[in-house]
Write an enzyme that holds these catalytic residues in place. Sequence first.
Site, PDB file in Angstrom:
ATOM      1  N   LYS A 102     -15.184  -0.763  15.244  1.00 46.43           N
ATOM      2  CA  LYS A 102     -15.676   0.449  14.574  1.00 46.43           C
ATOM      3  C   LYS A 102     -15.253   0.374  13.116  1.00 46.43           C
ATOM      4  O   LYS A 102     -14.092   0.581  12.767  1.00 46.43           O
ATOM      5  CB  LYS A 102     -15.060   1.688  15.241  1.00 46.43           C
ATOM      6  CG  LYS A 102     -15.876   2.966  15.125  1.00 46.43           C
ATOM      7  CD  LYS A 102     -16.037   3.536  13.731  1.00 46.43           C
ATOM      8  CE  LYS A 102     -14.843   4.325  13.241  1.00 46.43           C
ATOM      9  NZ  LYS A 102     -15.030   4.768  11.822  1.00 46.43           N
TER      10      LYS A 102
ATOM     11  N   GLY B  96      -5.260   1.635   9.127  1.00 46.78           N
ATOM     12  CA  GLY B  96      -5.633   2.878   8.459  1.00 46.78           C
ATOM     13  C   GLY B  96      -4.397   3.681   8.147  1.00 46.78           C
ATOM     14  O   GLY B  96      -3.314   3.117   7.966  1.00 46.78           O
ATOM     15  N   SER B  97      -4.552   4.990   8.114  1.00 40.68           N
ATOM     16  CA  SER B  97      -3.436   5.843   7.692  1.00 40.68           C
ATOM     17  C   SER B  97      -2.410   6.020   8.810  1.00 40.68           C
ATOM     18  O   SER B  97      -2.744   5.932   9.990  1.00 40.68           O
ATOM     19  CB  SER B  97      -3.975   7.208   7.273  1.00 40.68           C
ATOM     20  OG  SER B  97      -4.648   7.796   8.357  1.00 40.68           O
TER      21      SER B  97
ATOM     22  N   GLY C 106      -2.859   6.719  12.794  1.00 42.79           N
ATOM     23  CA  GLY C 106      -2.138   5.785  13.665  1.00 42.79           C
ATOM     24  C   GLY C 106      -1.364   6.529  14.754  1.00 42.79           C
ATOM     25  O   GLY C 106      -1.360   6.126  15.921  1.00 42.79           O
TER      26      GLY C 106
ATOM     27  N   GLU D  34      -1.595  -1.309  11.659  1.00 43.28           N
ATOM     28  CA  GLU D  34      -1.298  -1.634  10.256  1.00 43.28           C
ATOM     29  C   GLU D  34      -1.517  -0.360   9.476  1.00 43.28           C
ATOM     30  O   GLU D  34      -2.660   0.071   9.319  1.00 43.28           O
ATOM     31  CB  GLU D  34      -2.260  -2.722   9.742  1.00 43.28           C
ATOM     32  CG  GLU D  34      -2.079  -4.073  10.367  1.00 43.28           C
ATOM     33  CD  GLU D  34      -0.772  -4.717   9.998  1.00 43.28           C
ATOM     34  OE1 GLU D  34      -0.149  -4.316   8.995  1.00 43.28           O
ATOM     35  OE2 GLU D  34      -0.369  -5.632  10.724  1.00 43.28           O
TER      36      GLU D  34
ATOM     37  N   CYS E  74      -2.771  -0.832   0.920  1.00 49.38           N
ATOM     38  CA  CYS E  74      -1.665  -0.288   1.703  1.00 49.38           C
ATOM     39  C   CYS E  74      -0.329  -0.777   1.150  1.00 49.38           C
ATOM     40  O   CYS E  74       0.682  -0.114   1.284  1.00 49.38           O
ATOM     41  CB  CYS E  74      -1.834  -0.686   3.155  1.00 49.38           C
ATOM     42  SG  CYS E  74      -2.261  -2.400   3.323  1.00 49.38           S
TER      43      CYS E  74
ATOM     44  N   GLU F 197       2.217   8.456   0.112  1.00 47.67           N
ATOM     45  CA  GLU F 197       1.242   7.443  -0.281  1.00 47.67           C
ATOM     46  C   GLU F 197       0.068   8.118  -0.990  1.00 47.67           C
ATOM     47  O   GLU F 197      -0.556   9.018  -0.437  1.00 47.67           O
ATOM     48  CB  GLU F 197       0.737   6.706   0.959  1.00 47.67           C
ATOM     49  CG  GLU F 197      -0.239   5.612   0.604  1.00 47.67           C
ATOM     50  CD  GLU F 197      -0.715   4.856   1.824  1.00 47.67           C
ATOM     51  OE1 GLU F 197      -1.185   5.517   2.773  1.00 47.67           O
ATOM     52  OE2 GLU F 197      -0.626   3.626   1.818  1.00 47.67           O
TER      53      GLU F 197
HETATM   54  P1  NAP Z   1      -8.030   6.551   8.150  1.00 45.51           P
HETATM   55  O1  NAP Z   1      -8.553   7.907   7.891  1.00 45.51           O
HETATM   56  O2  NAP Z   1      -6.809   6.401   8.958  1.00 45.51           O
HETATM   57  O3  NAP Z   1      -9.253   5.760   8.814  1.00 45.51           O
HETATM   58  C1  NAP Z   1      -9.181   4.446   9.252  1.00 45.51           C
HETATM   59  C2  NAP Z   1     -10.222   4.243  10.341  1.00 45.51           C
HETATM   60  O4  NAP Z   1      -9.917   5.063  11.469  1.00 45.51           O
HETATM   61  C3  NAP Z   1     -11.638   4.612   9.934  1.00 45.51           C
HETATM   62  O5  NAP Z   1     -12.527   3.722  10.571  1.00 45.51           O
HETATM   63  C4  NAP Z   1     -11.753   6.016  10.483  1.00 45.51           C
HETATM   64  O6  NAP Z   1     -13.064   6.472  10.649  1.00 45.51           O
HETATM   65  C5  NAP Z   1     -11.031   5.885  11.792  1.00 45.51           C
HETATM   66  N1  NAP Z   1     -10.536   7.150  12.329  1.00 45.51           N
HETATM   67  C6  NAP Z   1     -10.294   8.319  11.670  1.00 45.51           C
HETATM   68  N2  NAP Z   1      -9.817   9.253  12.534  1.00 45.51           N
HETATM   69  C7  NAP Z   1      -9.758   8.652  13.750  1.00 45.51           C
HETATM   70  C8  NAP Z   1      -9.342   9.092  15.064  1.00 45.51           C
HETATM   71  N3  NAP Z   1      -8.874  10.313  15.271  1.00 45.51           N
HETATM   72  N4  NAP Z   1      -9.412   8.205  16.083  1.00 45.51           N
HETATM   73  C9  NAP Z   1      -9.852   6.949  15.878  1.00 45.51           C
HETATM   74  N5  NAP Z   1     -10.277   6.484  14.683  1.00 45.51           N
HETATM   75  C10 NAP Z   1     -10.221   7.322  13.626  1.00 45.51           C
HETATM   76  O7  NAP Z   1      -7.711   5.754   6.845  1.00 45.51           O
HETATM   77  P2  NAP Z   1      -8.652   5.522   5.607  1.00 45.51           P
HETATM   78  O8  NAP Z   1      -8.625   6.801   4.839  1.00 45.51           O
HETATM   79  O9  NAP Z   1      -9.951   4.957   6.024  1.00 45.51           O
HETATM   80  O10 NAP Z   1      -7.843   4.344   4.843  1.00 45.51           O
HETATM   81  C11 NAP Z   1      -6.778   4.599   4.008  1.00 45.51           C
HETATM   82  C12 NAP Z   1      -5.445   4.464   4.741  1.00 45.51           C
HETATM   83  O11 NAP Z   1      -5.357   3.247   5.466  1.00 45.51           O
HETATM   84  C13 NAP Z   1      -4.293   4.443   3.799  1.00 45.51           C
HETATM   85  O12 NAP Z   1      -3.307   5.344   4.221  1.00 45.51           O
HETATM   86  C14 NAP Z   1      -3.756   3.017   3.847  1.00 45.51           C
HETATM   87  O13 NAP Z   1      -2.406   2.867   3.614  1.00 45.51           O
HETATM   88  C15 NAP Z   1      -4.126   2.563   5.190  1.00 45.51           C
HETATM   89  N6  NAP Z   1      -4.374   1.102   5.197  1.00 45.51           N
HETATM   90  C16 NAP Z   1      -3.432   0.281   5.719  1.00 45.51           C
HETATM   91  C17 NAP Z   1      -3.613  -1.093   5.719  1.00 45.51           C
HETATM   92  C18 NAP Z   1      -2.590  -2.039   6.283  1.00 45.51           C
HETATM   93  O14 NAP Z   1      -2.854  -3.220   6.377  1.00 45.51           O
HETATM   94  N7  NAP Z   1      -1.422  -1.573   6.675  1.00 45.51           N
HETATM   95  C19 NAP Z   1      -4.777  -1.626   5.199  1.00 45.51           C
HETATM   96  C20 NAP Z   1      -5.717  -0.775   4.672  1.00 45.51           C
HETATM   97  C21 NAP Z   1      -5.508   0.605   4.686  1.00 45.51           C
HETATM   98  P3  NAP Z   1     -13.762   7.220   9.395  1.00 45.51           P
HETATM   99  O15 NAP Z   1     -14.259   6.129   8.554  1.00 45.51           O
HETATM  100  O16 NAP Z   1     -14.816   8.060   9.905  1.00 45.51           O
HETATM  101  O17 NAP Z   1     -12.680   8.046   8.748  1.00 45.51           O
END
Ligand code: NAP
Length: 497
Positions: free
Chosen positions: A196, A248-249, A253, A270, A304, A401
């Site tokens: 996804k 993701g966030s 997570g 991650e 991240c 963050e």
């Molecule tokens: P996010 O809101 O956590 O979303 C990540 C993914 O999860 C998206 O595909 C999102 O769909 C999906 N998602 C959202 N809510 C969900 C739920 N309740 N159940 C299952 N899936 C769900 O993060 P983001 O705003 O896209 O990305 C930014 C964050 O990711 C930052 O905090 C960053 O630090 C972190 N990040 C970490 C790494 C790493 O390697 N550690 C790498 C990149 C990013 P939608 O697209 O519809 O929201």
Amino acid sequence: MQQHLSINDEVRKFLSQDKLLLIDGQWQESRSEKTINVENPANGDTLSQLIHGGQEDINRAVEAARKAFDSGPWRSMTGSERSRRLWKLADLIEQNTDTFAQLESLDNGKPYTVAKAADVPLSVDIFRYMAGWSTKIHGKTIPLSVPYTPDSSYLSYTLKEPVGVIGQIIPWNFPLLMAAWKLAPALACGNTVVLKPAEQTSLSALKLGELIMEAGIPEGVVNIVTGHGDTGSFLVDHPMVDKLAFTGSTEVGKQIVRGASGNLKKVSLELGGKSPNIIFADADIEAAIEGAANAIFFNHGQCCCAGSRLYVEKSVYDKVLSGVCDFADKIKLGNGFDLSTQMGPLISREQFDKVCSYIDSGKREGAVVQAGGSGLDQAGYFVKPTVLAKTHKNMQVVREEIFGPVVAAIPFSSEEELIEEANDSNYGLAAGIWSQDVSKAHKVAEKLRAGTVWVNCYNIFDASLPFGGYKESGWGREMGDEVLNLYLETKSVCIKK
Ligand code: NAP
Ligand code: MG
């Protein structure tokens, strides 16, 4: 002179096609009526429409992945055959470098030149590296000395087996690369996948889906369902999914861990970071200044592992601060299709508002803006590279963050105080050290609670180098041989001789 790229024929054709779901080797329609508008964040133009996948789409995709795992050829194929197909996929991605770089730039806003130099080649590399592992996954023989059967002897060994159906959910900051980091190891180990992608940036994943089929990866092995967070949550909750891998966030997570408890599926994460980047007075200061700027401003701060807390030894603080500010002021913001652009827009209106409100909160709490400090008053979600001084450790801009081009520059006097402050975070993803004293660099690297420590460099990634977080930055490691642990089960076999 400004040079503006034109959309190539392949990208034009791809954008004009209906975006369907890849399920069981076919591009399928959805029963869901809902769609997602795909926006170019540099100017607000609509690029395409995506399906907002529902429960029924996830069910079909998971069933296809289950069938492909339980009775398809992928898992039973020789490692060498799986390797050949993954290598072919790497070749196809490489042949489509221009197309992927254009799609990433249009969809995410990042400069085409950056996507071409970094995102696409790193994606190719991880498929090649993992293709190599397909033939090298094996258990070991283990001599036993069972105390309660002293007269018997045994032959014991372990088998390494794929975990099964893997749900993978990825973010929007490196769309193709995040898909590659997730898919390559899962496939090398013989698993099947439902992916996804992020709702803001699914185009490159769908293009990758076409190449996955062309590379001869059998039907049902990779399924791609676009959608919002709820689409992801259907995957998290699904009882037929054996493992969930998420990037993701930290907030989402934690929701994933709770959702996965239904069938206790395995989870790897991650997550976010608030990484300290430390400059000692004995560093090569010019290199450190450039390194500190790149550590936070690369990918518009949407990394991240961004070096968002810059700790500088007091005696060189003013020099470093003014150097980083000069660097920030000179960064050329613009459309990613302008070849001279160094920084594009943030991903969305939501992210723009979030980053600007963090800058405002910093100002309210007494931080002083030394560079940038606002969005650009024009179409697109551009935020100026921003440097904040006079911050202290309790400010939101130092603790949370931001995920944008905003760095807090903080002076330090002693190594002890520095280590304490650098580790004073819920996160532990990465850190940087700039010093010419090798002994000091090693000692400080050991004391930092972070999954990656870069010394006299930053943002160096390689398919062979594990990456992941301590503390609330995640569970498990991506890349290198370590990632294989996330996609393999160990079976012990014990035979009485
Ligand atoms: P996010 O809101 O956590 O979303 C990540 C993914 O999860 C998206 O595909 C999102 O769909 C999906 N998602 C959202 N809510 C969900 C739920 N309740 N159940 C299952 N899936 C769900 O993060 P983001 O705003 O896209 O990305 C930014 C964050 O990711 C930052 O905090 C960053 O630090 C972190 N990040 C970490 C790494 C790493 O390697 N550690 C790498 C990149 C990013 P939608 O697209 O519809 O929201
Ligand atoms: Mg987009």
